[in-house]
Design an enzyme around this catalytic site. Structure first.
Site, PDB file in Angstrom:
ATOM      1  NE  ARG A   1      -9.632  -2.153   3.807  1.00 18.34           N
ATOM      2  CZ  ARG A   1      -8.528  -2.508   4.468  1.00 18.34           C
ATOM      3  NH1 ARG A   1      -8.080  -3.729   4.398  1.00 18.34           N
ATOM      4  NH2 ARG A   1      -7.881  -1.641   5.214  1.00 18.34           N
TER       5      ARG A   1
ATOM      6  CD  GLU B   1      -4.538  -2.624   6.560  1.00 15.25           C
ATOM      7  OE1 GLU B   1      -5.763  -2.776   6.724  1.00 15.25           O
ATOM      8  OE2 GLU B   1      -3.960  -1.525   6.670  1.00 15.25           O
TER       9      GLU B   1
ATOM     10  CD  GLU C   1     -10.174   1.560   7.522  1.00 16.93           C
ATOM     11  OE1 GLU C   1      -9.365   0.993   6.776  1.00 16.93           O
ATOM     12  OE2 GLU C   1      -9.868   2.531   8.242  1.00 16.93           O
TER      13      GLU C   1
ATOM     14  CD1 TRP D   1      -7.299  12.117  10.019  1.00 15.19           C
ATOM     15  CD2 TRP D   1      -8.025  10.110  10.663  1.00 15.19           C
ATOM     16  NE1 TRP D   1      -6.209  11.325  10.208  1.00 15.19           N
ATOM     17  CE2 TRP D   1      -6.616  10.088  10.590  1.00 15.19           C
ATOM     18  CE3 TRP D   1      -8.706   8.943  11.027  1.00 15.19           C
ATOM     19  CZ2 TRP D   1      -5.859   8.943  10.893  1.00 15.19           C
ATOM     20  CZ3 TRP D   1      -7.988   7.813  11.334  1.00 15.19           C
ATOM     21  CH2 TRP D   1      -6.571   7.818  11.274  1.00 15.19           C
TER      22      TRP D   1
ATOM     23  CE1 TYR E   1      -4.836   6.383   7.772  1.00  8.74           C
ATOM     24  CE2 TYR E   1      -4.544   6.194   5.398  1.00  8.74           C
ATOM     25  CZ  TYR E   1      -4.693   5.612   6.638  1.00  8.74           C
ATOM     26  OH  TYR E   1      -4.669   4.257   6.745  1.00  8.74           O
TER      27      TYR E   1
ATOM     28  NE  ARG F   1      -1.955   2.063   3.563  1.00  7.38           N
ATOM     29  CZ  ARG F   1      -2.613   2.707   4.532  1.00  7.38           C
ATOM     30  NH1 ARG F   1      -3.894   2.448   4.740  1.00  7.38           N
ATOM     31  NH2 ARG F   1      -2.012   3.572   5.298  1.00  7.38           N
TER      32      ARG F   1
ATOM     33  CG  ASP G   1      -6.961   3.913   3.296  1.00  7.91           C
ATOM     34  OD1 ASP G   1      -8.022   4.448   2.927  1.00  7.91           O
ATOM     35  OD2 ASP G   1      -6.797   3.395   4.417  1.00  7.91           O
TER      36      ASP G   1
ATOM     37  CD  GLU H   1      -8.346   0.863   2.823  1.00 10.76           C
ATOM     38  OE1 GLU H   1      -7.213   0.502   2.471  1.00 10.76           O
ATOM     39  OE2 GLU H   1      -8.664   1.001   4.012  1.00 10.76           O
TER      40      GLU H   1
ATOM     41  CG  HIS I   1      -8.172   7.232   6.147  1.00  9.21           C
ATOM     42  ND1 HIS I   1      -8.535   7.883   7.294  1.00  9.21           N
ATOM     43  CD2 HIS I   1      -7.828   5.986   6.518  1.00  9.21           C
ATOM     44  CE1 HIS I   1      -8.399   7.066   8.321  1.00  9.21           C
ATOM     45  NE2 HIS I   1      -7.983   5.903   7.875  1.00  9.21           N
TER      46      HIS I   1
END
Ligand SMILES: O=C(O)[C@H](O)[C@@H](O)[C@H](O)[C@H](O)CO
Ligand SMILES: [Mg+2]
Length: 403
Positions: free
Chosen positions: A284, A340, A263, A403, A159, A147, A211, A237, A213
């Site tokens: 996820r 992951e 996630e 975030w 992030y 990643r 990602d 992601e 995020h």
């Protein structure tokens, strides 16, 4: 086999973890992960006050019934705190059942669908060049998938990027949330350059993940997905928060870049429209947030009907208990995608002895009965809890953002 005792253990060997131990009158015990990053004590209270007293005297073999007892029986369904608590109980009970059967967990689930489980590592850098050096290090360690996250010129804190080169990235770094800032335009103009650089240096075969995020709107995510198609990512992601599941439809209509999400989701219902409409490619939710083996088995089977595969969350804030159980699940689940892996602090590994192992870019499940992860309670007691929150994020004009 009756449950005789159940208690939570809060420790901070490098970062905070909440661990559940369930003991039975047979002498067998099971371990579950109840960690919810930045909200740990809420799950401790939920378990200690509302769940554990009601488990004493129940038959530890009745996993399905206990799951519904805690889910339907609470009246207040779903939500991260409730589902983390249910997950911890479920993981501990599957650990006990597999120990009672004298089998590694993957056997009890249905046996091996594969010999090893492909995993991806985090490669981060303040700039593209530093990130490429991190990729090189991980390729040298044998990883087949990485990643990549790099700093964006003009954005101070971002992030996924460690503050200083070589430092371990740990976002929950202050008792009161740190404040980050964000510019979608700066990010969107810069991100494709990172993937181009990775492909130029490492060629086509390395699996490359990224990602976002949750920071983009659907049409911005569509722009990014299209722009990075030439670099054929393994996945993009969490490009939007997706509380509105239909967000994924718009992104999907514009790009062939594979999409991973979930996630922060904790139930099959958070995914239903996205799965039925085939708007996503990977789920996820980790075992410790989505209802344990019982919850994730149901979700993975449902996703499998639509060619959607698993890509379980595995950052350092999920303990080795969650990772160990995931390696067994991944070894069994027919529609496995990737796992992951963000390496734990050595102190964490000291507190949680485990028998999964990393070999040439893959995890291999151990053969010990159960999920193969234990907790050393004396070692855990040496690392007391430290309040730590995840950061918040603001746009450059001060607007509170995702975030
Ligand atoms: O893909 C990931 O690994 C995640 O996005 C993590 O890095 C989260 O930020 C963290 O788990 C928050 O608790
Ligand atoms: Mg993520």
């Amino acid at each position: 086999m009756k449950i005789t005792e159940a208690y939570t253990i809060v420790s901070s060997p490098g970062r905070n973890f909440v661990t559940l131990k369930i003991k039975t009158d047979s002498g067998l015990y099971g371990i579950g992960d109840a960690t919810l990053n930045g909200r740990e004590k809420a799950v401790v209270a939920y378990l200690d006050e509302h769940v554990l007293p009601a488990l004493i005297g129940r038959d530890a073999h009745q996993i399905e019934d206990i799951w519904h007892y805690l889910y339907r029986g609470a009246y207040w369904r779903r939500g991260p705190v409730t589902m983390s608590a249910i997950s911890a109980v479920d993981l501990a009970l599957w650990d006990i059942k597999a120990k009672a059967a004298n089998m590694p967990l993957y056997q009890l689930l249905g046996g091996k669908s594969r010999e090893r489980v492909m995993t991806y590592a985090h490669c981060t850098g303040q700039d593209i060049e530093t990130c490429l050096e991190e990729v090189q290090k991980h390729v040298d360690l044998g990883y087949k998938a990485v990643r990549v996250q790099a700093g964006v010129p003009g954005i101070k804190t971002i992030y996924g990027v460690a503050k200083t080169p070589g430092e371990r990235y740990e976002p929950a770094d202050a008792a009161i949330p740190a404040e980050h800032s964000w510019s979608t335009e700066k990010y969107l103009n810069h991100a494709p350059k990172l993937f181009k650089a990775v492909r130029e240096r490492f060629g086509d075969e390395l699996h490359v993940l990224h990602d976002v995020h949750h920071r983009l709107t659907p049409i911005e995510a569509a722009r990014l997905g299209k722009a990075v198609e030439p670099y054929h990512l393994f996945w993009l992601e969490d490009c939007v928060p997706a509380e509105n599941q239909e967000s994924m439809k718009l992104i999907r209509q514009h790009t062939t870049t594979p999409l991973a999400i979930g996630e922060v989701f904790n139930s099959i219902h958070d995914y239903r429209e996205m799965i039925e409409n085939q708007w996503i490619d990977y789920i996820r939710t980790p075992l410790s947030h989505g209802g344990g083996i019982t919850g994730l088995r149901r979700l993975a089977d449902f996703a499998g009907l639509y060619h959607i595969r698993t890509g379980f969350h595995g950052p350092t804030d999920l303990s080795p208990v969650c990772l160990g159980a995931a390696v067994h699940f991944d070894t069994w689940v027919p529609n496995f995608g990737i796992q992951e892996h963000m390496a734990h602090d050595p102190l964490t590994d000291e507190v949680f002895p485990h028998d999964y192992r990393f070999e040439n870019g893959h995890f291999i499940a151990g053969e010990a009965p159960g999920h193969g992860v234990d907790i050393d309670e004396d070692a855990a007691a040496r690392y007391p809890y430290k309040p730590a929150s995840l950061p918040v994020n603001r746009l450059e004009d001060g607007t509170l953002w995702h975030w």
